[in-house]
Design an enzyme around this catalytic site. Structure first.
Site, PDB file in Angstrom:
ATOM      1  CB  SER A   1      12.336  22.132 -15.144  1.00  0.00           C
ATOM      2  OG  SER A   1      11.518  23.274 -15.269  1.00  0.00           O
TER       3      SER A   1
ATOM      4  CG  HIS B   1      -1.700  -1.234   1.447  1.00  0.00           C
ATOM      5  ND1 HIS B   1      -2.979  -1.423   0.992  1.00  0.00           N
ATOM      6  CD2 HIS B   1      -1.344  -2.395   2.050  1.00  0.00           C
ATOM      7  CE1 HIS B   1      -3.390  -2.639   1.322  1.00  0.00           C
ATOM      8  NE2 HIS B   1      -2.407  -3.251   1.947  1.00  0.00           N
TER       9      HIS B   1
ATOM     10  CD  GLU C   1       8.499  11.836 -15.445  1.00  0.00           C
ATOM     11  OE1 GLU C   1       7.491  12.470 -15.146  1.00  0.00           O
ATOM     12  OE2 GLU C   1       9.592  12.379 -15.698  1.00  0.00           O
TER      13      GLU C   1
ATOM     14  CE  LYS D   1      11.275  18.897 -10.930  1.00  0.00           C
ATOM     15  NZ  LYS D   1      10.003  19.266 -11.555  1.00  0.00           N
TER      16      LYS D   1
END
Ligand code: ARG
Length: 479
Positions: free
Chosen positions: A291, A164, A304, A297
């Protein structure tokens, strides 16, 4: 009446029956050459073998066979060199090659004897997919190897195992990675299993009803390596099934979709682990991007995108199932829609496997962060319950007692291992002087000796097993 001769630009399939050509719009709508050109190698090889068989059964002379084979070879050379001009008005790869062959050598007009594009396209796709499955299988082995290499390099690192997405119990980082090695091994097995059903020769099925000509199907199958482990020809047993069947495409795309799902789950773990919140790993710069706005970043884009691309691979599978569900027997032009789904799936999954393998080799572990996370004594709450079980306490009661111990630590705002034996005994008289030894993490990992468990010895054993299994290249089955 003057008979119309086949013209250069009208497809061979329309030469006699049709008075009018197709409108440009219809041609554009129905062509497949823009994507099925990539079957050319297999199309040419299939044609060469078909011609060889036609000569053997007396339907071509040796001279005609030679002219056809030489012509096909020259066309292959032109395609390889980028000199071949594909014509959309000739619809597909089969017609483009045959028309060009016939333009170059008159005997080309005999090549299609006893053959239809329906069995031809099924043949080409099966041959193409056979090669693709082997390539993908090799890439999967490469990925397994990089996972095992990273696992072995960081074999001492412990992290929390999660359910979980909540911290559960400590595991070796290697154990977590080896979970994926298991998944990819099942994937390889699924591909190998699918290969058996891909490796069936449909040629000789004609348009749907075979041929009245004395074709030698076994010869064709053997020359194209459609054989079983004993070298026997694998022939489709029903001509109607053979030209309308795309189960082999669905099976591959299903296996590939599951690979994509596995890759996506791994990607998600990598995305989480590389976040500041976890901080377990660092993915090398080459696999991340910055970024355009936020200078600090470092985004895990490769992971992804791998996660994102699984969506289209799943979509391709669903799309194929929908394509097939309403088709009457046998071949229907709808089937042309199978190719882009198949090609996209094969290309996407192979690239994802390859890049994930490279990314794993370029990922480092933040040992201190992992150690700090794994040192959380709460991870050993279950071990504390097991301690009570060893003292004869029923597990349900032990579970309840340890719940109280956890609540006590929370109340005191201290860690579980900071409680004294006296504190523990306020929850249960079964706690002895040795109770706090449970919190020795190293000993806790050594205690996990069940097969398949994340214990030190067992993980070492599994690493050794995978090293051995992945070391040798897969053995070819003896013919
Ligand atoms: N381009 C076609 C396909 O991919 C080849 C087979 C065409 N057969 C036919 N009868 N029109 O399915």
């Amino acid at each position: 009446m003057k008979r119309k001769q086949p013209t250069k630009s009208s497809p061979l399939s329309r030469s006699g029956r049709f008075a009018h050509g197709m409108s440009v719009e219809v041609q554009r709508f129905s062509e497949s050459i823009s994507f099925d050109w990539r079957l050319w190698r297999h199309d040419i090889l299939g044609s060469m073998v078909h011609a060889t068989m036609l000569a053997k059964v007396g339907l071509l002379t040796e001279a005609e066979l030679k002219a056809i084979v030489d012509g096909l070879e020259a066309i292959g050379e032109d395609i390889r060199e980028g000199r071949f001009k594909w014509k959309p008005e000739l619809e597909d790869v089969h017609m483009n090659i045959e028309a060009e062959l016939t333009r170059r050598v008159p005997a080309g007009a005999k090549l299609h004897t006893g053959r239809s594009r329906n069995d031809q396209v099924a043949l080409d796709m099966r041959m193409w997919l056979r090669d693709e499955i082997r390539l993908l299988g090799d890439e999967l082995t490469g990925l397994q190897r990089s996972l095992v290499a990273l696992a072995a390099r960081e074999s001492k690192v412990l992290i929390p195992g999660y359910t979980h997405l909540q911290r559960g119990q400590p595991v070796h980082f290697a154990h977590h990675l080896l979970a994926y090695v298991e998944m990819f091994d099942r994937d390889r097995a699924r591909l190998e299993d699918a290969l058996e059903r891909v490796n069936v020769c449909p040629l000789g099925s004609g348009a749907l009803a075979g041929s009245t000509l004395p074709l030698d199907r076994s010869m064709v199958a053997k020359l194209l390596s459609f054989t079983d482990a004993k070298g026997r020809a694998c022939l489709s047993a029903n001509s109607m099934d053979a030209v309308s069947d795309r189960d082999f495409v669905v099976e591959f795309c299903a296996a590939a979709a599951l690979i994509a799902v596995h890759l996506s789950r791994l990607a998600e773990d990598l995305v989480l682990w590389s976040s500041a919140e976890f901080g377990f790993i660092r993915i090398a710069d080459a696999f991340t991007t910055g970024s355009s706005l936020m200078p600090q970043k470092k985004n895990p884009d490769v992971a992804e995108l791998t996660r994102g691309k699984s969506a289209r691979v799943i979509g391709n599978l669903v799309s194929l199932l929908a394509l097939l569900k309403g088709l009457p027997m046998t071949y229907n032009r709808d089937l042309q829609e199978d190719k882009e789904r198949l090609f996209d799936t094969a290309d996407t999954v192979r690239a994802c496997v390859r890049l994930t393998a490279q990314m794993m080799l370029n990922t480092s572990v933040n040992a201190e962060v992992c150690a700090a996370a794994a040192a959380d004594p709460l991870l050993l709450a279950t071990d504390l319950a097991d301690y009570l079980v060893r003292k004869g306490v029923p597990f349900r009661e032990a579970h309840h007692v340890v719940g109280q111990v956890v609540a006590l630590a929370e109340q005191r705002r201290c860690t579980l291992d900071a409680l004294s034996v006296d504190d523990l005994q306020t929850c249960s008289g079964a706690f002895g002087a040795d109770a706090r030894e449970v919190f020795d993490l190293k000993a806790a990992m050594a205690r996990r000796t069940l097969p398949g468990s994340p214990g030190t010895q067992e993980v070492r054993k599994q690493l050794k097993r995978w090293h051995r299994a992945l070391r040798a290249p897969a053995q070819e089955t003896a013919q």
